[in-house]
Write a protein that holds these residues in place. Structure first.
Motif, PDB file in Angstrom:
ATOM      1  N   ASP A 155     -19.327   1.322   5.449  1.00  0.00           N
ATOM      2  CA  ASP A 155     -20.731   1.490   5.054  1.00  0.00           C
ATOM      3  C   ASP A 155     -21.553   0.229   5.308  1.00  0.00           C
ATOM      4  N   VAL A 156     -20.875  -0.893   5.515  1.00  0.00           N
ATOM      5  CA  VAL A 156     -21.610  -2.148   5.710  1.00  0.00           C
ATOM      6  C   VAL A 156     -21.374  -2.721   7.112  1.00  0.00           C
ATOM      7  N   GLY A 157     -21.024  -1.857   8.052  1.00  0.00           N
ATOM      8  CA  GLY A 157     -20.999  -2.288   9.448  1.00  0.00           C
ATOM      9  C   GLY A 157     -19.674  -2.751  10.002  1.00  0.00           C
ATOM     10  N   VAL A 158     -18.588  -2.587   9.236  1.00  0.00           N
ATOM     11  CA  VAL A 158     -17.268  -2.943   9.759  1.00  0.00           C
ATOM     12  C   VAL A 158     -16.901  -1.972  10.888  1.00  0.00           C
ATOM     13  N   ASP A 159     -16.283  -2.467  11.965  1.00  0.00           N
ATOM     14  CA  ASP A 159     -15.992  -1.621  13.125  1.00  0.00           C
ATOM     15  C   ASP A 159     -14.770  -0.736  12.925  1.00  0.00           C
ATOM     16  N   LEU A 160     -13.757  -1.277  12.264  1.00  0.00           N
ATOM     17  CA  LEU A 160     -12.530  -0.516  12.020  1.00  0.00           C
ATOM     18  C   LEU A 160     -11.966  -0.891  10.660  1.00  0.00           C
ATOM     19  N   MET A 161     -11.497   0.108   9.907  1.00  0.00           N
ATOM     20  CA  MET A 161     -10.740  -0.219   8.687  1.00  0.00           C
ATOM     21  C   MET A 161      -9.477   0.638   8.650  1.00  0.00           C
ATOM     22  N   MET A 162      -8.464   0.088   8.011  1.00  0.00           N
ATOM     23  CA  MET A 162      -7.152   0.695   8.037  1.00  0.00           C
ATOM     24  C   MET A 162      -6.562   0.748   6.630  1.00  0.00           C
ATOM     25  N   GLY A 163      -5.701   1.739   6.405  1.00  0.00           N
ATOM     26  CA  GLY A 163      -5.054   1.812   5.096  1.00  0.00           C
ATOM     27  C   GLY A 163      -3.832   2.710   5.123  1.00  0.00           C
ATOM     28  N   SER A 164      -3.154   2.765   3.988  1.00  0.00           N
ATOM     29  CA  SER A 164      -1.919   3.525   3.847  1.00  0.00           C
ATOM     30  C   SER A 164      -2.163   4.771   3.013  1.00  0.00           C
ATOM     31  N   LEU A 165      -1.543   5.878   3.395  1.00  0.00           N
ATOM     32  CA  LEU A 165      -1.688   7.110   2.617  1.00  0.00           C
ATOM     33  C   LEU A 165      -0.744   7.160   1.419  1.00  0.00           C
ATOM     34  N   ILE A 166       0.215   6.236   1.335  1.00  0.00           N
ATOM     35  CA  ILE A 166       0.994   6.214   0.085  1.00  0.00           C
ATOM     36  C   ILE A 166       0.410   5.178  -0.875  1.00  0.00           C
ATOM     37  N   LYS A 167      -0.838   4.824  -0.600  1.00  0.00           N
ATOM     38  CA  LYS A 167      -1.665   4.122  -1.581  1.00  0.00           C
ATOM     39  C   LYS A 167      -2.872   5.031  -1.876  1.00  0.00           C
ATOM     40  N   ASN A 168      -4.037   4.436  -2.109  1.00  0.00           N
ATOM     41  CA  ASN A 168      -5.190   5.187  -2.660  1.00  0.00           C
ATOM     42  C   ASN A 168      -5.532   6.519  -1.995  1.00  0.00           C
ATOM     43  N   PRO A 169      -5.773   6.585  -0.669  1.00  0.00           N
ATOM     44  CA  PRO A 169      -6.370   7.814  -0.130  1.00  0.00           C
ATOM     45  C   PRO A 169      -5.409   9.005  -0.081  1.00  0.00           C
ATOM     46  N   GLY A 170      -4.115   8.754  -0.263  1.00  0.00           N
ATOM     47  CA  GLY A 170      -3.153   9.859  -0.305  1.00  0.00           C
ATOM     48  C   GLY A 170      -3.090  10.512  -1.673  1.00  0.00           C
ATOM     49  N   GLY A 171      -3.761   9.896  -2.647  1.00  0.00           N
ATOM     50  CA  GLY A 171      -3.869  10.495  -3.974  1.00  0.00           C
ATOM     51  C   GLY A 171      -2.533  10.757  -4.661  1.00  0.00           C
ATOM     52  N   GLY A 172      -1.471  10.107  -4.196  1.00  0.00           N
ATOM     53  CA  GLY A 172      -0.156  10.313  -4.798  1.00  0.00           C
ATOM     54  C   GLY A 172       0.577  11.510  -4.232  1.00  0.00           C
ATOM     55  N   LEU A 173      -0.096  12.325  -3.446  1.00  0.00           N
ATOM     56  CA  LEU A 173       0.550  13.532  -2.903  1.00  0.00           C
ATOM     57  C   LEU A 173       1.078  13.333  -1.485  1.00  0.00           C
ATOM     58  N   ALA A 174       0.399  12.521  -0.690  1.00  0.00           N
ATOM     59  CA  ALA A 174       0.832  12.328   0.695  1.00  0.00           C
ATOM     60  C   ALA A 174       2.236  11.720   0.697  1.00  0.00           C
ATOM     61  N   PRO A 175       3.178  12.310   1.439  1.00  0.00           N
ATOM     62  CA  PRO A 175       4.542  11.788   1.444  1.00  0.00           C
ATOM     63  C   PRO A 175       4.743  10.670   2.458  1.00  0.00           C
ATOM     64  N   ILE A 176       3.759  10.391   3.276  1.00  0.00           N
ATOM     65  CA  ILE A 176       3.841   9.398   4.355  1.00  0.00           C
ATOM     66  C   ILE A 176       2.428   9.275   4.921  1.00  0.00           C
ATOM     67  N   GLY A 177       2.213   8.312   5.800  1.00  0.00           N
ATOM     68  CA  GLY A 177       0.969   8.324   6.573  1.00  0.00           C
ATOM     69  C   GLY A 177       0.098   7.093   6.445  1.00  0.00           C
ATOM     70  N   GLY A 178      -0.792   6.983   7.424  1.00  0.00           N
ATOM     71  CA  GLY A 178      -1.767   5.901   7.430  1.00  0.00           C
ATOM     72  C   GLY A 178      -3.021   6.372   8.128  1.00  0.00           C
ATOM     73  N   TYR A 179      -4.095   5.591   7.995  1.00  0.00           N
ATOM     74  CA  TYR A 179      -5.335   5.964   8.678  1.00  0.00           C
ATOM     75  C   TYR A 179      -5.999   4.746   9.297  1.00  0.00           C
ATOM     76  N   ILE A 180      -6.794   5.027  10.310  1.00  0.00           N
ATOM     77  CA  ILE A 180      -7.643   4.028  10.968  1.00  0.00           C
ATOM     78  C   ILE A 180      -8.999   4.715  11.113  1.00  0.00           C
ATOM     79  N   ALA A 181     -10.074   4.094  10.635  1.00  0.00           N
ATOM     80  CA  ALA A 181     -11.388   4.743  10.694  1.00  0.00           C
ATOM     81  C   ALA A 181     -12.433   3.750  11.162  1.00  0.00           C
ATOM     82  N   GLY A 182     -13.423   4.258  11.889  1.00  0.00           N
ATOM     83  CA  GLY A 182     -14.491   3.366  12.341  1.00  0.00           C
ATOM     84  C   GLY A 182     -15.212   3.885  13.562  1.00  0.00           C
ATOM     85  N   LYS A 183     -15.618   2.956  14.447  1.00  0.00           N
ATOM     86  CA  LYS A 183     -16.370   3.326  15.651  1.00  0.00           C
ATOM     87  C   LYS A 183     -15.471   4.109  16.601  1.00  0.00           C
ATOM     88  N   LYS A 184     -16.079   5.117  17.224  1.00  0.00           N
ATOM     89  CA  LYS A 184     -15.322   6.039  18.071  1.00  0.00           C
ATOM     90  C   LYS A 184     -14.549   5.323  19.183  1.00  0.00           C
TER      91      LYS A 184
END
Ligand SMILES: *Cc1c(COP(=O)(O)O)cnc(C)c1O
Length: 433
Positions: free
Chosen positions: A231-260
């Motif tokens: 939201d503040v102009g970062v080009d790419l951000m990354m995280g783990s799905l067995i932390k916050n965005p997996g909500g405790g349900l994701a059994p594995i995974g990660g994400y990368i989000a940002g400019k196309k």
């Protein structure tokens, strides 16, 4: 909110080993924390609506949960989930995959995705998370960025609090390809960055080096505020799905989000040049990915309440804690500084004893690969190693710090904190101040 504690509830806590005295003391502190908790609930409410809005906009439907196998061509549910992430994080594109194996892997794919031989990666807030040492190649490591000719520079923080903007300005004259920031303090003795602080850093970097690709390690940060680094102009951000965005349900995974264009570069690295985002079956993970993302705002809120409650309770018993119960929170990690190994062990035993899974085992310090001292870990989790679930750990070295995080529900986090305190009290451990 915590005001109605019936005799039934008290009896249940006693059955779980929490003394009436500790319950009374905790009850008073929770009354005090009530206004603070209301603010956390408001952030969760906003984020819950943000996620629902994104899911509605993308017309998420039952058929999007269908498992795919093999190459995973035309995996509509997978593509839609990535659009839901991009919408929620207000960015152009995202990769959300079970083939991304961990947070470190997401960071690695992103770094190798955009960096080329001869490029410079500049870390603007000291050394990144420990598991990146080998990825960067701080020690000679086969296959590291250094091994591929990528150079690494770092600007250390001023007294652990603020970015050293003078030194950063100097370092930007080198025209680093990537400017890298870790939002959460992780296990460093500094504070975690708010998205507003990240925004200030982004403006500064853009002013002095407009072409830099600004990347943020967002692990533990998602949904702790109403805005994210994208939201503040970062080009790419990354995280783990067995932390916050997996909500405790994701059994594995990660994400990368940002400019196309950068997400595409990362996709080429994750799979192969030419195949990019088109391949990668969901293997039946999508129900948990969608539902976990849907639950994540309230799960994160519960975990933050647990961290604040831990800080307040241990403060009340005169222990050193970081952050304090008063500080704003931009991640989930709470540390209690015991100044003695027995305290760390008792803390972890208590957290383990509060688990729904493996509550009966006793954690012991052991020599984990990659660490320079034995580490004790409490991890009674449904998903192995998941640290959005109630968990704690600590290295057996001064100043003997126990790190605590997670809790899929606030009530479970509360029990974990109480069990740890009870164990510390029962073992007669003093603050060591
Ligand atoms: C957890 C974490 C990582 C690494 O994630 P793993 O899933 O453990 O590989 C990186 N950075 C930060 C800030 C983290 O909290």
């Amino acid at each position: 909110m915590n005001t109605v504690i019936t005799e039934d509830i008290r009896g249940m806590y006693e059955k779980l080993g929490i003394s009436p005295e500790l319950q009374d003391r905790a009850g008073k502190l929770l009354e005090e924390l009530s206004p603070r908790f209301s603010k956390i609930d408001a952030i969760a409410e906003y984020n819950q609506m943000k996620v629902i809005h994104a899911m509605q906009k993308q017309h998420v439907s039952e058929t999007d949960f269908i498992p795919t196998t093999g190459y995973g061509y035309n995996d509509i549910g997978r593509d839609k989930l990535e659009a839901v992430y991009a919408d929620t994080f207000h960015c152009e594109d995202a990769l959300v995959r079970p083939q991304i194996l961990s947070g470190t892997h997401a960071l690695t794919v992103a770094l190798f995705g955009v960096l080329r031989p001869g490029d410079v990666m500049l870390s603007v807030a000291g050394k990144p998370y420990d598991t990146l040492d080998d990825v960067i190649g701080l020690h000679p490591t086969s296959g590291s960025l250094a091994d591929f000719g990528v150079k690494y520079r770092q600007v250390d923080m001023l007294d652990g609090k603020t970015i050293d903007y003078e030194a950063l300005k100097q370092a930007l004259t080198d025209k680093p390809k990537v400017v890298y920031l870790q939002r959460s303090k992780g296990y460093e003795a500094r504070h975690s960055f708010s998205v507003e602080e990240i925004g200030a850093m982004v403006s500064f970097v853009r002013e002095h080096h407009p072409e830099a690709i600004i990347m943020v390690d967002n692990c533990y940060g998602e949904f702790t505020q109403t805005i994210e680094p994208t939201d503040v102009g970062v080009d790419l951000m990354m995280g783990s799905l067995i932390k916050n965005p997996g909500g405790g349900l994701a059994p594995i995974g990660g994400y990368i989000a940002g400019k196309k264009k950068y997400v595409e570069m990362c996709a080429n690295r994750m799979s192969c040049p030419g195949l990019g985002k088109e391949v990668g079956p969901n293997l039946g993970t999508l129900t948990s990915f969608y539902q976990g993302f849907f639950l994540a705002p309230t799960v994160v809120a519960g975990a933050i309440k647990g961290a604040i409650f831990a800080a307040r309770l241990y403060e009340d018993y005169n222990f050193d804690v970081v952050p304090s119960s008063k500080e704003e929170r931009y991640d989930l990690i709470q540390s209690v500084i015991f100044h003695n190994p027995e305290g760390v062990c008792a803390f972890c035993r208590g957290v383990q004893a509060a688990a729904a899974v493996d509550s009966y085992v006793t954690p012991e310090p052991w020599d984990m690969p990659g660490y320079d001292a034995p580490v004790i870990m409490a991890a009674g989790a449904f998903v192995q190693g998941s640290s959005i679930e109630l968990s704690a750990d600590g290295p057996m070295k001064p100043p003997y710090v126990a790190y605590f995080q997670g809790g899929i529900t606030w009530y479970h986090a509360k029990l974990g904190v109480l069990k740890s305190m009870q164990e510390v009290l029962d073992c007669g451990i003093k603050s060591g101040k």
